[in-house]
Design a protein around this motif. Structure first.
Motif, PDB file in Angstrom:
ATOM      1  N   THR A   1      11.342  -5.741  -4.194  1.00  0.00           N
ATOM      2  CA  THR A   1      10.909  -4.379  -4.515  1.00  0.00           C
ATOM      3  C   THR A   1       9.942  -4.392  -5.701  1.00  0.00           C
ATOM      4  N   ASN A   2      10.173  -5.280  -6.674  1.00  0.00           N
ATOM      5  CA  ASN A   2       9.241  -5.373  -7.796  1.00  0.00           C
ATOM      6  C   ASN A   2       7.876  -5.875  -7.355  1.00  0.00           C
ATOM      7  N   ALA A   3       7.876  -6.942  -6.539  1.00  0.00           N
ATOM      8  CA  ALA A   3       6.602  -7.493  -6.076  1.00  0.00           C
ATOM      9  C   ALA A   3       5.843  -6.460  -5.256  1.00  0.00           C
ATOM     10  N   PHE A   4       6.561  -5.713  -4.429  1.00  0.00           N
ATOM     11  CA  PHE A   4       5.924  -4.669  -3.630  1.00  0.00           C
ATOM     12  C   PHE A   4       5.246  -3.633  -4.519  1.00  0.00           C
ATOM     13  N   LEU A   5       5.964  -3.162  -5.547  1.00  0.00           N
ATOM     14  CA  LEU A   5       5.384  -2.118  -6.397  1.00  0.00           C
ATOM     15  C   LEU A   5       4.264  -2.652  -7.282  1.00  0.00           C
ATOM     16  N   MET A   6       4.322  -3.902  -7.677  1.00  0.00           N
ATOM     17  CA  MET A   6       3.206  -4.469  -8.429  1.00  0.00           C
ATOM     18  C   MET A   6       1.954  -4.510  -7.558  1.00  0.00           C
ATOM     19  N   ARG A   7       2.117  -4.825  -6.273  1.00  0.00           N
ATOM     20  CA  ARG A   7       0.970  -4.794  -5.363  1.00  0.00           C
ATOM     21  C   ARG A   7       0.482  -3.364  -5.180  1.00  0.00           C
ATOM     22  N   GLU A   8       1.416  -2.433  -5.011  1.00  0.00           N
ATOM     23  CA  GLU A   8       1.042  -1.033  -4.825  1.00  0.00           C
ATOM     24  C   GLU A   8       0.367  -0.474  -6.076  1.00  0.00           C
ATOM     25  N   ALA A   9       0.835  -0.884  -7.236  1.00  0.00           N
ATOM     26  CA  ALA A   9       0.224  -0.425  -8.487  1.00  0.00           C
ATOM     27  C   ALA A   9      -1.225  -0.884  -8.586  1.00  0.00           C
ATOM     28  N   ALA A  10      -1.473  -2.136  -8.201  1.00  0.00           N
ATOM     29  CA  ALA A  10      -2.841  -2.660  -8.229  1.00  0.00           C
ATOM     30  C   ALA A  10      -3.743  -1.917  -7.252  1.00  0.00           C
ATOM     31  N   ALA A  11      -3.123  -1.349  -6.203  1.00  0.00           N
ATOM     32  CA  ALA A  11      -3.901  -0.602  -5.199  1.00  0.00           C
ATOM     33  C   ALA A  11      -4.016   0.877  -5.541  1.00  0.00           C
ATOM     34  N   GLY A  12      -3.440   1.299  -6.683  1.00  0.00           N
ATOM     35  CA  GLY A  12      -3.616   2.673  -7.124  1.00  0.00           C
ATOM     36  C   GLY A  12      -2.445   3.601  -6.908  1.00  0.00           C
ATOM     37  N   ALA A  13      -1.275   3.087  -6.595  1.00  0.00           N
ATOM     38  CA  ALA A  13      -0.108   3.944  -6.387  1.00  0.00           C
ATOM     39  C   ALA A  13       0.178   4.763  -7.643  1.00  0.00           C
ATOM     40  N   PRO A  14       0.622   6.010  -7.487  1.00  0.00           N
ATOM     41  CA  PRO A  14       0.824   6.877  -8.653  1.00  0.00           C
ATOM     42  C   PRO A  14       2.082   6.548  -9.440  1.00  0.00           C
ATOM     43  N   SER A  15       2.089   6.944 -10.693  1.00  0.00           N
ATOM     44  CA  SER A  15       3.280   6.839 -11.522  1.00  0.00           C
ATOM     45  C   SER A  15       4.402   7.643 -10.882  1.00  0.00           C
ATOM     46  N   GLY A  16       5.610   7.102 -10.923  1.00  0.00           N
ATOM     47  CA  GLY A  16       6.730   7.782 -10.289  1.00  0.00           C
ATOM     48  C   GLY A  16       6.987   7.318  -8.873  1.00  0.00           C
ATOM     49  N   THR A  17       6.295   6.277  -8.420  1.00  0.00           N
ATOM     50  CA  THR A  17       6.561   5.696  -7.105  1.00  0.00           C
ATOM     51  C   THR A  17       7.782   4.789  -7.209  1.00  0.00           C
ATOM     52  N   ALA A  18       8.738   4.975  -6.284  1.00  0.00           N
ATOM     53  CA  ALA A  18       9.960   4.174  -6.282  1.00  0.00           C
ATOM     54  C   ALA A  18      10.070   3.409  -4.979  1.00  0.00           C
TER      55      ALA A  18
ATOM     56  N   LEU B   1      22.372  -2.666  -4.537  1.00  0.00           N
ATOM     57  CA  LEU B   1      21.282  -1.740  -4.818  1.00  0.00           C
ATOM     58  C   LEU B   1      20.112  -2.524  -5.401  1.00  0.00           C
ATOM     59  N   TYR B   2      18.963  -2.412  -4.748  1.00  0.00           N
ATOM     60  CA  TYR B   2      17.723  -3.055  -5.201  1.00  0.00           C
ATOM     61  C   TYR B   2      16.679  -1.948  -5.330  1.00  0.00           C
ATOM     62  N   LEU B   3      16.349  -1.613  -6.566  1.00  0.00           N
ATOM     63  CA  LEU B   3      15.515  -0.447  -6.866  1.00  0.00           C
ATOM     64  C   LEU B   3      14.428  -0.832  -7.851  1.00  0.00           C
ATOM     65  N   SER B   4      13.210  -0.401  -7.581  1.00  0.00           N
ATOM     66  CA  SER B   4      12.107  -0.582  -8.536  1.00  0.00           C
ATOM     67  C   SER B   4      11.367   0.740  -8.681  1.00  0.00           C
ATOM     68  N   LEU B   5      10.873   0.976  -9.898  1.00  0.00           N
ATOM     69  CA  LEU B   5      10.188   2.224 -10.227  1.00  0.00           C
ATOM     70  C   LEU B   5       8.905   1.913 -10.990  1.00  0.00           C
ATOM     71  N   LEU B   6       7.812   2.519 -10.556  1.00  0.00           N
ATOM     72  CA  LEU B   6       6.501   2.326 -11.190  1.00  0.00           C
ATOM     73  C   LEU B   6       6.242   3.440 -12.197  1.00  0.00           C
ATOM     74  N   TRP B   7       5.794   3.043 -13.379  1.00  0.00           N
ATOM     75  CA  TRP B   7       5.451   4.014 -14.424  1.00  0.00           C
ATOM     76  C   TRP B   7       4.110   3.637 -15.021  1.00  0.00           C
ATOM     77  N   ARG B   8       3.213   4.596 -15.074  1.00  0.00           N
ATOM     78  CA  ARG B   8       1.886   4.393 -15.688  1.00  0.00           C
ATOM     79  C   ARG B   8       1.856   5.059 -17.057  1.00  0.00           C
ATOM     80  N   THR B   9       1.195   4.398 -18.015  1.00  0.00           N
ATOM     81  CA  THR B   9       1.178   4.886 -19.390  1.00  0.00           C
ATOM     82  C   THR B   9      -0.144   4.529 -20.051  1.00  0.00           C
ATOM     83  N   PRO B  10      -0.602   5.357 -20.971  1.00  0.00           N
ATOM     84  CA  PRO B  10      -1.799   4.987 -21.743  1.00  0.00           C
ATOM     85  C   PRO B  10      -1.532   3.897 -22.767  1.00  0.00           C
ATOM     86  N   LEU B  11      -0.274   3.544 -22.983  1.00  0.00           N
ATOM     87  CA  LEU B  11       0.064   2.530 -23.978  1.00  0.00           C
ATOM     88  C   LEU B  11      -0.418   1.146 -23.551  1.00  0.00           C
TER      89      LEU B  11
END
Length: 330
Positions: A94-111, A136-146
């Motif tokens: 789930t982490n690898a999936f969301l890291m790929r999705e993040a690189a493709a522009g997935a929005p913050s708050g994608t689980a 339970l295998y859960l990953s959550l994407l969060w985008r931040t200006p930090l």
């Protein structure tokens, strides 16, 4: 693949189902039922019981992940913060999936949730054992200006939040081991894996991965290389809805990340310290190269500093460490 999942969904109640009923459900011949069942059970690594005159069943019922049930258990604020909920019957990680999705522009708050991971990952490259439908295998994407360098304490914030959610659900005697393992009576119950990417000065994105053992058969956990437990044992067999637990975790993590973005680690320090497993005990801190050896830095665990670093009272005085793995000193 769809037929495999349809069969498991049918048998998830743990009750006996006749071959005739299964044949009707799948639209296949009666003689093809056993072959289909065997392939589905093998595909998902599940045991299957067959009793003449009664039919087929799984040895234990499964509460499979359900988008509608999860969303219905969220508050209005939780649903507003959740941009997208992905549920997979099987995924590499789930982490690898969301890291790929993040690189493709997935929005913050994608689980992302999965019934099973084929390449689940823990810290320091360890494998996270991920059988189908029982954990339970859960990953959550969060985008931040930090900047990425400002997110070091997010691991402790997330760990404190997960521990508090499980405590609220009835789990007692929980303990956090720095930086992000959750223990019960010295045995591992859950772990977190946080991964970050971004520009050196920001913005950046963070993926928070949470793995919790819910109700795992000893045979399914035989490859785990340390003492472990599951929530079923921690709760003394009291039932807890898997989907409702997902909703509670999402709600708490979404709120916590927003707070962390505004205020940093400080609001979570007292909460983490209440669960601190090794405070005041002699421990050994191992670096990545030393993990699995007897080398390392020994001292008395003196808690965590305001920046989330580990404090050790050593022969050279009080020292702080930003990375490593803590173990009780023999």
């Amino acid at each position: 693949m769809e037929r495999h999942l349809a069969l498991i969904r049918l048998l998830a109640d743990g009750q006996f189902h006749s071959g005739e009923a299964i044949a009707r459900h799948l639209g296949i011949s009666r003689v093809a039922v056993w072959k289909a069942l065997r392939k589905s059970a093998e595909h998902y690594g599940l045991a299957l019981e067959s009793v003449r005159g009664r039919g087929y069943r799984l040895p234990a019922s499964l509460e499979l992940l359900d988008t509608e049930r999860i969303l219905a258990s969220l508050s209005l604020a939780g649903r507003a913060g959740l941009a997208c909920l992905e549920i997979h019957d099987q995924i590499d990680s789930t982490n690898a999936f969301l890291m790929r999705e993040a690189a493709a522009g997935a929005p913050s708050g994608t689980a992302c949730l999965a019934e099973r991971q084929s390449a689940g990952r823990g810290r320091r490259g360890r494998v996270w054992v991920s059988p189908f439908g029982v954990n339970l295998y859960l990953s959550l994407l969060w985008r931040t200006p930090l900047a990425p360098s400002a997110l070091g304490g997010a691991s402790l914030a997330a760990g404190a939040v997960v521990a508090n959610v499980l405590r609220t659900a009835g789990a007692r005697d929980l303990a956090l081991k720095w930086p992000n393992d959750l223990l019960w009576h010295g045995r591992k119950l859950a772990g977190l894996l946080l991964e970050v990417a971004g520009e050196s000065q920001g913005p950046s994105h963070l993926v928070v991965g949470v793995g919790i053992n819910l109700r795992m058969d000893p045979a399914q956990g035989s490859d785990i290389d340390q003492p472990w437990t599951d929530l079923h044992q921690v709760l003394d067999g009291r039932p807890l809805s898997r989907n409702e637990l997902v909703a509670r975790l999402l709600e708490a993590l979404l709120a916590a990340l927003e707070t962390f973005g505004r205020e940093g680690l400080e609001p979570f320090l007292d909460q983490w310290r209440r669960f601190d497993a090794f405070l005041g005990q002699p421990v050994r801190l191992l670096s990545g190269a030393e993990t699995g050896t007897h080398r390392g830095i020994e001292g008395i665990h003196a808690g965590i500093a305001s920046d989330g670093s580990l404090q050790l009272e050593t022969a050279d005085g009080l020292r702080r460490f930003q990375a490593g793995e803590v173990s009780l000193r023999p």
